[in-house]
Design a protein around this motif. Structure first.
Motif, PDB file in Angstrom:
ATOM      1  N   VAL A  99       0.830  -1.207   0.000  1.00 32.12           N
ATOM      2  CA  VAL A  99       0.000   0.000   0.000  1.00 32.12           C
ATOM      3  C   VAL A  99       0.867   1.261   0.000  1.00 32.12           C
ATOM      4  O   VAL A  99       0.607   2.203  -0.757  1.00 32.12           O
ATOM      5  CB  VAL A  99      -0.973  -0.011   1.200  1.00 32.12           C
ATOM      6  CG1 VAL A  99      -1.749   1.287   1.291  1.00 32.12           C
ATOM      7  CG2 VAL A  99      -1.935  -1.192   1.082  1.00 32.12           C
ATOM      8  N   ALA A 100       1.902   1.292   0.818  1.00 27.92           N
ATOM      9  CA  ALA A 100       2.757   2.488   0.902  1.00 27.92           C
ATOM     10  C   ALA A 100       3.463   2.758  -0.430  1.00 27.92           C
ATOM     11  O   ALA A 100       3.482   3.905  -0.904  1.00 27.92           O
ATOM     12  CB  ALA A 100       3.782   2.332   2.029  1.00 27.92           C
ATOM     13  N   CYS A 101       4.018   1.748  -1.039  1.00 25.18           N
ATOM     14  CA  CYS A 101       4.717   1.937  -2.320  1.00 25.18           C
ATOM     15  C   CYS A 101       3.728   2.278  -3.435  1.00 25.18           C
ATOM     16  O   CYS A 101       4.051   3.062  -4.328  1.00 25.18           O
ATOM     17  CB  CYS A 101       5.535   0.702  -2.680  1.00 25.18           C
ATOM     18  SG  CYS A 101       7.023   0.516  -1.675  1.00 25.18           S
ATOM     19  N   GLN A 102       2.510   1.716  -3.368  1.00 29.04           N
ATOM     20  CA  GLN A 102       1.507   2.046  -4.377  1.00 29.04           C
ATOM     21  C   GLN A 102       1.104   3.513  -4.259  1.00 29.04           C
ATOM     22  O   GLN A 102       0.957   4.196  -5.266  1.00 29.04           O
ATOM     23  CB  GLN A 102       0.269   1.149  -4.245  1.00 29.04           C
ATOM     24  CG  GLN A 102      -0.734   1.356  -5.364  1.00 29.04           C
ATOM     25  CD  GLN A 102      -0.189   0.978  -6.732  1.00 29.04           C
ATOM     26  OE1 GLN A 102       0.336  -0.115  -6.898  1.00 29.04           O
ATOM     27  NE2 GLN A 102      -0.321   1.857  -7.704  1.00 29.04           N
ATOM     28  N   ALA A 103       0.972   3.997  -3.039  1.00 27.26           N
ATOM     29  CA  ALA A 103       0.623   5.413  -2.835  1.00 27.26           C
ATOM     30  C   ALA A 103       1.724   6.312  -3.395  1.00 27.26           C
ATOM     31  O   ALA A 103       1.436   7.314  -4.069  1.00 27.26           O
ATOM     32  CB  ALA A 103       0.393   5.693  -1.350  1.00 27.26           C
ATOM     33  N   LYS A 104       2.980   5.957  -3.148  1.00 25.51           N
ATOM     34  CA  LYS A 104       4.101   6.747  -3.699  1.00 25.51           C
ATOM     35  C   LYS A 104       4.081   6.712  -5.221  1.00 25.51           C
ATOM     36  O   LYS A 104       4.277   7.733  -5.884  1.00 25.51           O
ATOM     37  CB  LYS A 104       5.440   6.184  -3.207  1.00 25.51           C
ATOM     38  CG  LYS A 104       5.747   6.464  -1.766  1.00 25.51           C
ATOM     39  CD  LYS A 104       7.073   5.815  -1.384  1.00 25.51           C
ATOM     40  CE  LYS A 104       7.222   5.721   0.107  1.00 25.51           C
ATOM     41  NZ  LYS A 104       8.425   4.976   0.494  1.00 25.51           N
ATOM     42  N   HIS A 105       3.844   5.543  -5.779  1.00 29.85           N
ATOM     43  CA  HIS A 105       3.788   5.381  -7.237  1.00 29.85           C
ATOM     44  C   HIS A 105       2.665   6.224  -7.830  1.00 29.85           C
ATOM     45  O   HIS A 105       2.863   6.898  -8.841  1.00 29.85           O
ATOM     46  CB  HIS A 105       3.602   3.902  -7.582  1.00 29.85           C
ATOM     47  CG  HIS A 105       3.431   3.631  -9.038  1.00 29.85           C
ATOM     48  ND1 HIS A 105       4.495   3.657  -9.915  1.00 29.85           N
ATOM     49  CD2 HIS A 105       2.332   3.342  -9.776  1.00 29.85           C
ATOM     50  CE1 HIS A 105       4.055   3.394 -11.122  1.00 29.85           C
ATOM     51  NE2 HIS A 105       2.740   3.196 -11.067  1.00 29.85           N
ATOM     52  N   ASP A 106       1.499   6.181  -7.200  1.00 32.49           N
ATOM     53  CA  ASP A 106       0.351   6.944  -7.694  1.00 32.49           C
ATOM     54  C   ASP A 106       0.637   8.457  -7.664  1.00 32.49           C
ATOM     55  O   ASP A 106       0.290   9.171  -8.587  1.00 32.49           O
ATOM     56  CB  ASP A 106      -0.906   6.632  -6.894  1.00 32.49           C
ATOM     57  CG  ASP A 106      -1.422   5.219  -7.143  1.00 32.49           C
ATOM     58  OD1 ASP A 106      -0.989   4.577  -8.131  1.00 32.49           O
ATOM     59  OD2 ASP A 106      -2.253   4.766  -6.336  1.00 32.49           O
ATOM     60  N   ARG A 107       1.269   8.916  -6.583  1.00 31.76           N
ATOM     61  CA  ARG A 107       1.616  10.350  -6.494  1.00 31.76           C
ATOM     62  C   ARG A 107       2.611  10.740  -7.579  1.00 31.76           C
ATOM     63  O   ARG A 107       2.508  11.808  -8.174  1.00 31.76           O
ATOM     64  CB  ARG A 107       2.184  10.688  -5.114  1.00 31.76           C
ATOM     65  CG  ARG A 107       1.131  10.831  -4.038  1.00 31.76           C
ATOM     66  CD  ARG A 107       1.695  11.419  -2.756  1.00 31.76           C
ATOM     67  NE  ARG A 107       2.788  10.652  -2.195  1.00 31.76           N
ATOM     68  CZ  ARG A 107       2.667   9.642  -1.349  1.00 31.76           C
ATOM     69  NH1 ARG A 107       1.472   9.241  -0.967  1.00 31.76           N
ATOM     70  NH2 ARG A 107       3.723   9.013  -0.878  1.00 31.76           N
ATOM     71  N   ALA A 108       3.556   9.873  -7.865  1.00 33.18           N
ATOM     72  CA  ALA A 108       4.573  10.159  -8.878  1.00 33.18           C
ATOM     73  C   ALA A 108       3.970  10.183 -10.288  1.00 33.18           C
ATOM     74  O   ALA A 108       4.487  10.882 -11.159  1.00 33.18           O
ATOM     75  CB  ALA A 108       5.696   9.125  -8.801  1.00 33.18           C
ATOM     76  N   MET A 109       2.880   9.448 -10.495  1.00 37.91           N
ATOM     77  CA  MET A 109       2.261   9.358 -11.815  1.00 37.91           C
ATOM     78  C   MET A 109       1.359  10.556 -12.120  1.00 37.91           C
ATOM     79  O   MET A 109       0.949  10.739 -13.246  1.00 37.91           O
ATOM     80  CB  MET A 109       1.434   8.079 -11.945  1.00 37.91           C
ATOM     81  CG  MET A 109       2.260   6.797 -11.852  1.00 37.91           C
ATOM     82  SD  MET A 109       3.593   6.707 -13.062  1.00 37.91           S
ATOM     83  CE  MET A 109       2.658   6.561 -14.561  1.00 37.91           C
ATOM     84  N   ARG A 110       1.065  11.365 -11.137  1.00 39.68           N
ATOM     85  CA  ARG A 110       0.181  12.538 -11.353  1.00 39.68           C
ATOM     86  C   ARG A 110       0.876  13.625 -12.056  1.00 39.68           C
ATOM     87  O   ARG A 110       1.924  13.910 -12.199  1.00 39.68           O
ATOM     88  CB  ARG A 110      -0.340  13.060 -10.028  1.00 39.68           C
ATOM     89  CG  ARG A 110      -1.336  12.111  -9.410  1.00 39.68           C
ATOM     90  CD  ARG A 110      -1.914  12.701  -8.164  1.00 39.68           C
ATOM     91  NE  ARG A 110      -2.590  11.637  -7.441  1.00 39.68           N
ATOM     92  CZ  ARG A 110      -2.920  11.732  -6.189  1.00 39.68           C
ATOM     93  NH1 ARG A 110      -2.660  12.804  -5.508  1.00 39.68           N
ATOM     94  NH2 ARG A 110      -3.530  10.753  -5.598  1.00 39.68           N
TER      95      ARG A 110
END
Length: 110
Positions: A99-110
């Protein structure tokens, strides 16, 4: 999650995605070039194209999860290497990150 059960669920997901993609491609093989329907046809084509892109992204994620099973890394986060929580894999068998890495990934993709 048991990798045999995960593989079975992922293969079923892949079959469903392939069917959905084939249906969309069959119903809308290309953009409508008719001048009379140019406005509505373009809008419909854009929606179909967006749906196809989404389905193909999901298909790629499912295929990558099957590759991780074959490679013995299924259930390990591709970001940090920690185990992906069992509940997350139950809900999203194609999940590649905790979950933590997915949240970081999602923020980076914005």
């Amino acid at each position: 999650m048991d990798t045999a059960a995960a593989r079975s669920r992922l293969e079923a997901m892949l079959d469903d995605l392939d069917r959905s993609i084939a249906i969309l491609r069959g119903e809308h093989p290309g953009r409508d070039s008719s001048a009379a329907d140019a406005g509505s046809g373009l809008s419909d084509s854009d929606r179909v194209e967006a749906a196809l892109e989404s389905l193909e992204r999901h298909r790629n994620a499912v295929g990558a999860a099957l590759d991780r099973i074959a490679g013995g890394t299924y259930g390990l986060c591709i970001g940090c290497g920690a185990p992906v929580p069992e509940g997350r894999l139950e809900a999203r068998p194609d999940a590649a990150r905790c979950v933590a890495c997915q949240a970081k990934h999602d923020r980076a993709m914005r």
